[in-house]
Design a protein around this motif. Structure first.
Motif, PDB file in Angstrom:
ATOM      1  N   LYS A  19       1.482  -1.332  -0.284  1.00 55.21           N
ATOM      2  CA  LYS A  19       0.395  -0.207   0.275  1.00 55.21           C
ATOM      3  C   LYS A  19       0.871   0.745  -0.011  1.00 55.21           C
ATOM      4  CE  LYS A  19      -3.978  -2.159   2.249  1.00 55.21           C
ATOM      5  NZ  LYS A  19      -4.487  -2.368   3.494  1.00 55.21           N
ATOM      6  N   ARG A  20       1.991   1.292   0.777  1.00 54.86           N
ATOM      7  CA  ARG A  20       2.853   2.275   1.431  1.00 54.86           C
ATOM      8  C   ARG A  20       3.814   2.331  -0.500  1.00 54.86           C
ATOM      9  NH1 ARG A  20       6.882   0.367   3.304  1.00 54.86           N
ATOM     10  NH2 ARG A  20       5.274  -0.005   5.616  1.00 54.86           N
ATOM     11  N   TYR A  21       3.628   1.731  -1.512  1.00 58.92           N
ATOM     12  CA  TYR A  21       4.269   1.779  -2.705  1.00 58.92           C
ATOM     13  C   TYR A  21       3.976   1.766  -3.460  1.00 58.92           C
ATOM     14  CZ  TYR A  21       8.490   0.874   0.409  1.00 58.92           C
ATOM     15  OH  TYR A  21       9.706   1.049   1.180  1.00 58.92           O
ATOM     16  N   ARG A  22       2.415   1.927  -3.069  1.00 56.96           N
ATOM     17  CA  ARG A  22       1.389   1.375  -4.190  1.00 56.96           C
ATOM     18  C   ARG A  22       1.221  -0.302  -5.432  1.00 56.96           C
ATOM     19  NH1 ARG A  22       0.302   7.936  -6.224  1.00 56.96           N
ATOM     20  NH2 ARG A  22       0.145   8.842  -3.516  1.00 56.96           N
ATOM     21  N   LEU A  23       2.146  -0.383  -4.513  1.00 55.81           N
ATOM     22  CA  LEU A  23       1.665  -2.131  -5.379  1.00 55.81           C
ATOM     23  C   LEU A  23       0.652  -3.101  -5.505  1.00 55.81           C
ATOM     24  CD1 LEU A  23       5.690  -2.905  -4.098  1.00 55.81           C
ATOM     25  CD2 LEU A  23       5.072  -1.789  -7.157  1.00 55.81           C
ATOM     26  N   HIS A  24       0.086  -3.791  -6.753  1.00 52.42           N
ATOM     27  CA  HIS A  24      -0.704  -4.854  -6.205  1.00 52.42           C
ATOM     28  C   HIS A  24       0.029  -5.665  -5.636  1.00 52.42           C
ATOM     29  CE1 HIS A  24      -3.367  -2.200  -9.146  1.00 52.42           C
ATOM     30  NE2 HIS A  24      -2.163  -1.589  -9.859  1.00 52.42           N
ATOM     31  N   TYR A  25      -1.344  -6.653  -5.135  1.00 49.79           N
ATOM     32  CA  TYR A  25      -0.965  -7.884  -4.284  1.00 49.79           C
ATOM     33  C   TYR A  25      -2.005  -8.695  -4.340  1.00 49.79           C
ATOM     34  CZ  TYR A  25      -3.430  -5.653  -0.649  1.00 49.79           C
ATOM     35  OH  TYR A  25      -3.741  -5.156   0.519  1.00 49.79           O
ATOM     36  N   CYS A  26      -1.467  -9.762  -4.380  1.00 51.59           N
ATOM     37  CA  CYS A  26      -2.186 -11.319  -3.546  1.00 51.59           C
ATOM     38  C   CYS A  26      -1.759 -12.011  -3.022  1.00 51.59           C
ATOM     39  CB  CYS A  26      -2.523 -12.211  -5.604  1.00 51.59           C
ATOM     40  SG  CYS A  26      -3.325 -12.969  -5.044  1.00 51.59           S
ATOM     41  N   ASP A  27      -2.199 -12.172  -1.571  1.00 48.11           N
ATOM     42  CA  ASP A  27      -2.412 -13.313  -0.660  1.00 48.11           C
ATOM     43  C   ASP A  27      -3.003 -14.141  -1.463  1.00 48.11           C
ATOM     44  OD1 ASP A  27      -2.051 -14.543   1.491  1.00 48.11           O
ATOM     45  OD2 ASP A  27      -2.293 -13.104   2.987  1.00 48.11           O
ATOM     46  N   LEU A  28      -2.075 -15.746  -1.589  1.00 50.07           N
ATOM     47  CA  LEU A  28      -2.922 -16.729  -2.064  1.00 50.07           C
ATOM     48  C   LEU A  28      -2.979 -17.737  -1.038  1.00 50.07           C
ATOM     49  CD1 LEU A  28      -0.060 -17.618  -4.432  1.00 50.07           C
ATOM     50  CD2 LEU A  28      -2.541 -16.706  -5.225  1.00 50.07           C
ATOM     51  N   LEU A  29      -2.656 -17.240   0.503  1.00 49.15           N
ATOM     52  CA  LEU A  29      -3.061 -18.850   1.862  1.00 49.15           C
ATOM     53  C   LEU A  29      -4.440 -17.829   2.365  1.00 49.15           C
ATOM     54  CD1 LEU A  29       0.345 -19.744   2.716  1.00 49.15           C
ATOM     55  CD2 LEU A  29      -0.873 -20.905   1.553  1.00 49.15           C
ATOM     56  N   ARG A  30      -4.042 -16.355   2.585  1.00 44.93           N
ATOM     57  CA  ARG A  30      -5.273 -15.522   3.748  1.00 44.93           C
ATOM     58  C   ARG A  30      -6.572 -16.111   3.344  1.00 44.93           C
ATOM     59  NH1 ARG A  30      -6.208  -9.818   4.625  1.00 44.93           N
ATOM     60  NH2 ARG A  30      -7.261  -9.617   6.548  1.00 44.93           N
ATOM     61  N   GLY A  31      -6.952 -16.084   2.021  1.00 45.70           N
ATOM     62  CA  GLY A  31      -8.683 -16.565   1.792  1.00 45.70           C
ATOM     63  C   GLY A  31      -8.520 -17.870   1.873  1.00 45.70           C
ATOM     64  N   PRO A  32      -7.883 -18.942   1.451  1.00 43.92           N
ATOM     65  CA  PRO A  32      -8.733 -20.308   1.630  1.00 43.92           C
ATOM     66  C   PRO A  32      -8.040 -20.659   3.118  1.00 43.92           C
ATOM     67  CG  PRO A  32      -7.116 -20.394  -0.379  1.00 43.92           C
ATOM     68  CD  PRO A  32      -7.077 -18.696   0.949  1.00 43.92           C
ATOM     69  N   MET A  33      -7.170 -20.139   3.624  1.00 45.52           N
ATOM     70  CA  MET A  33      -7.221 -20.453   5.083  1.00 45.52           C
ATOM     71  C   MET A  33      -7.883 -20.081   6.623  1.00 45.52           C
ATOM     72  SD  MET A  33      -2.560 -20.114   6.903  1.00 45.52           S
ATOM     73  CE  MET A  33      -2.792 -18.763   6.346  1.00 45.52           C
ATOM     74  N   GLU A  34      -8.909 -18.988   6.136  1.00 43.74           N
ATOM     75  CA  GLU A  34      -9.720 -18.186   7.223  1.00 43.74           C
ATOM     76  C   GLU A  34     -10.623 -18.949   6.605  1.00 43.74           C
ATOM     77  OE1 GLU A  34      -9.806 -14.069   5.818  1.00 43.74           O
ATOM     78  OE2 GLU A  34      -8.027 -13.818   7.148  1.00 43.74           O
TER      79      GLU A  34
END
Length: 284
Positions: free
Chosen positions: A82-97
C-alpha cells in the motif's frame, strides 16, 4: 513503434515458493503477448526481507504474489504494498480463513518444511539421473530397468516428461521413433504394461519443428515438412500397434498433466498384469 507491455511478477514465500510459482505460471500462460519476468523471493525469514522484496518492485509495473504463513509477515507485506502503491495477491489468507471457519480449527501457521534428505529424496535423485542416462534411446539395456518407457517421434515431449517423471520418483526411459529404423530389440522385451506411446497433431508438430529448425539454422527442412511428419506419424502408429501400448495425444496437455496420466495408466496396467498372473483358485 510502441514496445510490448511488460509486468514483473514477484513470488514471495517463507518456504520454497513452489505453490505461488505454479499459480504464476498458470497466469503467465493466459497472457501470451505480455512480457512477464518472474522474480522469486524464497525463504523469507524477517520483516526486513518482506520490505526489501516490496522495495525491489517499487516504481515498476509489478504484482506481488505471496504465500506467507506468518501473520506478521503478511501484515508487513500488505502495508509495504500500500505504501509503494503495488498490486498484491495473498494466496493463503482466504483459503486458510475459510477452512478455519468451516472446520472450527486454527491453522498451525508453520511454513512448508524444507526437503528432507530421506529415502524419497534419494529415490527422486536416482530416478532423475536414470532419466538423463536413458534419454533418447541411449543405453537400450536400461529399458529393462525402467518403470516407464515412452515411445514417440521427435519433439513429442519425451525428454521433459522423462525428467518430470523422475522428479516424481519413476525411472523413465524414452525411445525415439525414426521412420524406417527399427527400434532397439530391448524395447520388445519390456513388460508391455510399462510402455506408453506419445503422439502429437501433425500441424502442431510441424510448428514446433519449424521453430527448432530455425534455431538449428534451417538446414533440416525435411524435419519440419508436413508431408514428412505425416509419414513419421504413420510409422510411429504402426510401432505403437505392434507394441500394443496406449497412446497419449500431448498437443494440448501440460507436462504435469501428461505425466500424471502416464503414472495412472502404468500403475493400473501393471496391477492388472499382476492380477492376471496370479494363480486362480481351483473350482471344485
Amino acid at each position: 513503434m510502441a514496445s510490448e507491455p511488460a509486468v514483473d511478477l514477484h513470488v514471495i514465500s517463507d518456504a520454497t515458493g513452489e505453490t505461488a510459482t505454479r499459480v504464476v505460471e498458470a497466469v503467465e500462460r493466459q497472457f501470451p503477448s505480455l512480457g512477464i519476468e518472474v522474480i522469486r523471493h524464497p525463504r523469507i525469514s524477517s520483516i526486513e526481507d518482506v520490505q526489501l522484496a516490496a522495495l525491489r518492485a517499487r516504481g515498476r509495473p509489478a504484482v506481488l504474489v505471496y504465500t506467507l504463513v506468518d501473520s506478521d509477515y503478511r501484515a508487513a507485506m500488505r502495508s509495504a504494498c500500500k505504501r509503494y502503491r503495488l498490486h498484491y495477491c495473498d494466496l493463503l489468507r482466504g483459503p486458510m480463513e475459510s477452512v478455519a471457519r468451516v472446520s472450527g480449527l486454527q491453522a498451525k501457521m508453520e511454513p512448508g518444511p524444507q526437503f528432507a534428505l530421506d529415502s524419497t529424496y534419494f529415490q527422486r535423485v536416482e530416478a532423475i539421473e536414470f532419466a538423463v542416462q536413458a534419454d533418447d534411446g541411449v543405453g537400450p539395456s536400461r529399458l529393462l530397468q525402467a518403470d516407464v518407457v515412452l515411445v514417440g517421434v521427435s519433439r513429442t515431449s519425451k525428454t521433459p516428461l522423462s525428467i518430470y517423471l523422475g522428479y516424481r520418483g519413476y525411472k523413465a526411459a524414452n525411445v525415439p521413433i525414426v521412420k524406417g529404423i527399427e527400434p532397439p530389440e530391448q524395447l520388445w522385451q519390456v513388460e508391455p504394461a510399462r510402455v506408453i506411446g506419445l503422439t502429437l497433431e501433425a500441424e502442431r508438430l510441424a510448428e514446433i519443428r519449424q521453430r527448432r529448425a530455425a534455431v538449428m539454422g534451417g538446414a533440416h527442412r525435411d524435419y519440419a515438412s508436413l508431408s514428412e511428419i505425416y509419414e513419421e506419424l504413420e510409422y510411429a502408429d504402426a510401432i505403437h500397434r505392434r507394441l500394443g501400448c496406449p497412446v497419449i495425444e500431448v498437443s494440448e496437455l501440460a507436462i504435469e498433466e501428461t505425466a500424471h496420466r502416464i503414472a495412472l495408466i502404468v500403475e493400473r496396467r501393471v496391477e492388472e498384469s499382476r492380477e492376471n498372473a496370479r494363480p486362480q483358485p481351483i473350482k471344485r
